[in-house]
Motif scaffolding. Structure first.
Motif, PDB file in Angstrom:
ATOM      1  N   PHE A  53      45.004  44.633  33.838  1.00  8.63           N
ATOM      2  CA  PHE A  53      44.137  44.679  35.004  1.00  8.63           C
ATOM      3  C   PHE A  53      42.669  44.727  34.590  1.00  8.63           C
ATOM      4  O   PHE A  53      41.833  44.002  35.137  1.00  8.63           O
ATOM      5  CB  PHE A  53      44.462  45.895  35.865  1.00  8.63           C
ATOM      6  CG  PHE A  53      43.408  46.185  36.897  1.00  8.63           C
ATOM      7  CD1 PHE A  53      43.308  45.420  38.048  1.00  8.63           C
ATOM      8  CD2 PHE A  53      42.487  47.209  36.697  1.00  8.63           C
ATOM      9  CE1 PHE A  53      42.323  45.672  38.992  1.00  8.63           C
ATOM     10  CE2 PHE A  53      41.503  47.467  37.636  1.00  8.63           C
ATOM     11  CZ  PHE A  53      41.419  46.696  38.781  1.00  8.63           C
ATOM     12  N   LEU A  54      42.338  45.565  33.617  1.00  8.95           N
ATOM     13  CA  LEU A  54      40.948  45.689  33.185  1.00  8.95           C
ATOM     14  C   LEU A  54      40.445  44.389  32.567  1.00  8.95           C
ATOM     15  O   LEU A  54      39.282  44.004  32.764  1.00  8.95           O
ATOM     16  CB  LEU A  54      40.813  46.839  32.183  1.00  8.95           C
ATOM     17  CG  LEU A  54      41.031  48.240  32.752  1.00  8.95           C
ATOM     18  CD1 LEU A  54      41.020  49.271  31.629  1.00  8.95           C
ATOM     19  CD2 LEU A  54      39.977  48.578  33.803  1.00  8.95           C
ATOM     20  N   ALA A  55      41.319  43.695  31.816  1.00  4.96           N
ATOM     21  CA  ALA A  55      40.926  42.416  31.226  1.00  4.96           C
ATOM     22  C   ALA A  55      40.606  41.390  32.308  1.00  4.96           C
ATOM     23  O   ALA A  55      39.707  40.553  32.146  1.00  4.96           O
ATOM     24  CB  ALA A  55      42.035  41.905  30.309  1.00  4.96           C
ATOM     25  N   TRP A  56      41.360  41.442  33.423  1.00  3.16           N
ATOM     26  CA  TRP A  56      41.059  40.540  34.542  1.00  3.16           C
ATOM     27  C   TRP A  56      39.858  41.019  35.337  1.00  3.16           C
ATOM     28  O   TRP A  56      39.017  40.228  35.772  1.00  3.16           O
ATOM     29  CB  TRP A  56      42.270  40.471  35.478  1.00  3.16           C
ATOM     30  CG  TRP A  56      41.925  39.850  36.798  1.00  3.16           C
ATOM     31  CD1 TRP A  56      41.873  38.526  37.092  1.00  3.16           C
ATOM     32  CD2 TRP A  56      41.548  40.549  37.993  1.00  3.16           C
ATOM     33  NE1 TRP A  56      41.495  38.347  38.400  1.00  3.16           N
ATOM     34  CE2 TRP A  56      41.283  39.569  38.979  1.00  3.16           C
ATOM     35  CE3 TRP A  56      41.415  41.897  38.323  1.00  3.16           C
ATOM     36  CZ2 TRP A  56      40.893  39.906  40.261  1.00  3.16           C
ATOM     37  CZ3 TRP A  56      41.026  42.225  39.598  1.00  3.16           C
ATOM     38  CH2 TRP A  56      40.771  41.240  40.552  1.00  3.16           C
ATOM     39  N   PHE A  57      39.769  42.338  35.521  1.00  2.00           N
ATOM     40  CA  PHE A  57      38.763  42.890  36.410  1.00  2.00           C
ATOM     41  C   PHE A  57      37.338  42.663  35.906  1.00  2.00           C
ATOM     42  O   PHE A  57      36.447  42.327  36.683  1.00  2.00           O
ATOM     43  CB  PHE A  57      39.009  44.393  36.587  1.00  2.00           C
ATOM     44  CG  PHE A  57      37.978  45.087  37.440  1.00  2.00           C
ATOM     45  CD1 PHE A  57      37.983  44.942  38.815  1.00  2.00           C
ATOM     46  CD2 PHE A  57      36.988  45.871  36.862  1.00  2.00           C
ATOM     47  CE1 PHE A  57      37.046  45.582  39.600  1.00  2.00           C
ATOM     48  CE2 PHE A  57      36.041  46.511  37.635  1.00  2.00           C
ATOM     49  CZ  PHE A  57      36.066  46.369  39.011  1.00  2.00           C
ATOM     50  N   ALA A  58      37.116  42.842  34.605  1.00  2.88           N
ATOM     51  CA  ALA A  58      35.751  42.765  34.079  1.00  2.88           C
ATOM     52  C   ALA A  58      35.099  41.416  34.357  1.00  2.88           C
ATOM     53  O   ALA A  58      34.021  41.358  34.982  1.00  2.88           O
ATOM     54  CB  ALA A  58      35.743  43.089  32.587  1.00  2.88           C
ATOM     55  N   LEU A  62      32.116  40.704  37.104  1.00  2.00           N
ATOM     56  CA  LEU A  62      30.817  40.297  36.579  1.00  2.00           C
ATOM     57  C   LEU A  62      30.405  38.894  37.005  1.00  2.00           C
ATOM     58  O   LEU A  62      29.220  38.619  37.211  1.00  2.00           O
ATOM     59  CB  LEU A  62      30.824  40.370  35.046  1.00  2.00           C
ATOM     60  CG  LEU A  62      30.932  41.773  34.440  1.00  2.00           C
ATOM     61  CD1 LEU A  62      31.128  41.670  32.938  1.00  2.00           C
ATOM     62  CD2 LEU A  62      29.681  42.589  34.771  1.00  2.00           C
ATOM     63  N   PHE A  63      31.386  37.999  37.135  1.00  2.00           N
ATOM     64  CA  PHE A  63      31.044  36.587  37.298  1.00  2.00           C
ATOM     65  C   PHE A  63      31.528  35.970  38.599  1.00  2.00           C
ATOM     66  O   PHE A  63      31.412  34.768  38.794  1.00  2.00           O
ATOM     67  CB  PHE A  63      31.604  35.780  36.115  1.00  2.00           C
ATOM     68  CG  PHE A  63      31.120  36.284  34.790  1.00  2.00           C
ATOM     69  CD1 PHE A  63      29.779  36.231  34.458  1.00  2.00           C
ATOM     70  CD2 PHE A  63      32.011  36.836  33.883  1.00  2.00           C
ATOM     71  CE1 PHE A  63      29.327  36.705  33.240  1.00  2.00           C
ATOM     72  CE2 PHE A  63      31.576  37.313  32.659  1.00  2.00           C
ATOM     73  CZ  PHE A  63      30.223  37.247  32.334  1.00  2.00           C
ATOM     74  N   PHE A  69      35.039  42.113  46.109  1.00  2.00           N
ATOM     75  CA  PHE A  69      35.509  43.265  45.343  1.00  2.00           C
ATOM     76  C   PHE A  69      36.996  43.397  45.612  1.00  2.00           C
ATOM     77  O   PHE A  69      37.435  43.219  46.754  1.00  2.00           O
ATOM     78  CB  PHE A  69      34.758  44.530  45.780  1.00  2.00           C
ATOM     79  CG  PHE A  69      34.981  45.708  44.890  1.00  2.00           C
ATOM     80  CD1 PHE A  69      34.430  45.741  43.623  1.00  2.00           C
ATOM     81  CD2 PHE A  69      35.741  46.788  45.313  1.00  2.00           C
ATOM     82  CE1 PHE A  69      34.628  46.829  42.782  1.00  2.00           C
ATOM     83  CE2 PHE A  69      35.952  47.875  44.480  1.00  2.00           C
ATOM     84  CZ  PHE A  69      35.391  47.897  43.209  1.00  2.00           C
ATOM     85  N   PRO A  70      37.812  43.672  44.606  1.00  2.00           N
ATOM     86  CA  PRO A  70      39.267  43.652  44.803  1.00  2.00           C
ATOM     87  C   PRO A  70      39.780  44.575  45.892  1.00  2.00           C
ATOM     88  O   PRO A  70      40.843  44.342  46.440  1.00  2.00           O
ATOM     89  CB  PRO A  70      39.797  44.068  43.431  1.00  2.00           C
ATOM     90  CG  PRO A  70      38.733  43.660  42.483  1.00  2.00           C
ATOM     91  CD  PRO A  70      37.439  43.858  43.209  1.00  2.00           C
TER      92      PRO A  70
END
Length: 214
Positions: A53-58, A62-63, A69-70
């Protein structure tokens, strides 16, 4: 219903597993964030679903130039409904943080009882008659009667039974696993996760009206 007995007496371990199953069924950020918080509080390594999740979220945060926002929803799946589906996990999280899990675990148990009783009673034939003594056209018990009977047994209002049942069994617009976790229970000092099957094994629903199968 299926029962998964966890080989642990540790609430934190059981709760993270419950959050993982919730996330795999419907990948809301709420479940990952709750697991992240538990891990931070207990100096645990983040589980794979949180890392993913964090790998997708960042990069998404950011971009994504649309500014989405999820946690935000849309008309078919509003943010309030998402928070509502996460509510039982938040009660468990707050109970753990306050070192008082009894009320949250009791609510999990009551929710499971309601689900099971509704499923049993929906299969029962109704035995009441109309005002003129004739059998009613509907052969199965209507929801109102079912909720009323369960409310009498549990000592709560029919509206509460209805609300808890609907919230626990409401299908999200999308689901990525056919296994839905519905309750985290403590039994004889160990934790059990109750699940139910939704759709067919391997079925994925990623938008309204569209079903994918392998």
């Amino acid at each position: 219903m299926a029962k998964q007995l966890l080989p642990t007496t540790c609430f934190e371990t059981a709760f993270i597993e419950y959050l993982r199953l919730k996330f795999e069924f419907e990948p809301l950020m709420h479940y990952a964030m709750a697991a992240l918080h538990v891990c931070d509080q207990t100096s645990r390594e983040y589980p794979d679903f949180v890392k993913g999740f964090l790998a997708w979220f960042a990069p998404s945060f950011l971009f994504d130039h649309k500014g989405a926002f999820p946690a935000q929803g849309h008309q078919a799946n509003p943010a309030g409904a998402r928070w509502g589906r996460y509510e039982d996990c938040h009660e468990l999280l707050e109970g753990w943080l306050n070192d008082d899990l009894d009320a949250a675990l009791k609510r999990q148990e009551t929710t499971l009882i309601i689900i099971e009783e509704v499923e049993i009673k929906m299969a029962e034939d109704r035995d009441d008659e109309s005002a003129d003594g004739r059998k009613r056209a509907m052969t199965k018990k209507p929801e109102g009667v079912i909720f009323g009977e369960i409310a009498d047994d549990l000592g709560i209002s029919p509206d509460t039974v209805k609300r808890w049942y609907r919230r626990a069994t409401e299908m999200p617009e999308n689901f990525l696993s056919h296994i839905e976790p519905v309750a985290l229970l403590r039994t004889d000092g160990q934790f059990t996760i109750e699940t139910r099957e939704v759709g067919r094994p391997g079925e994925i629903r990623f938008r309204p009206g569209k079903v994918l199968r392998p």
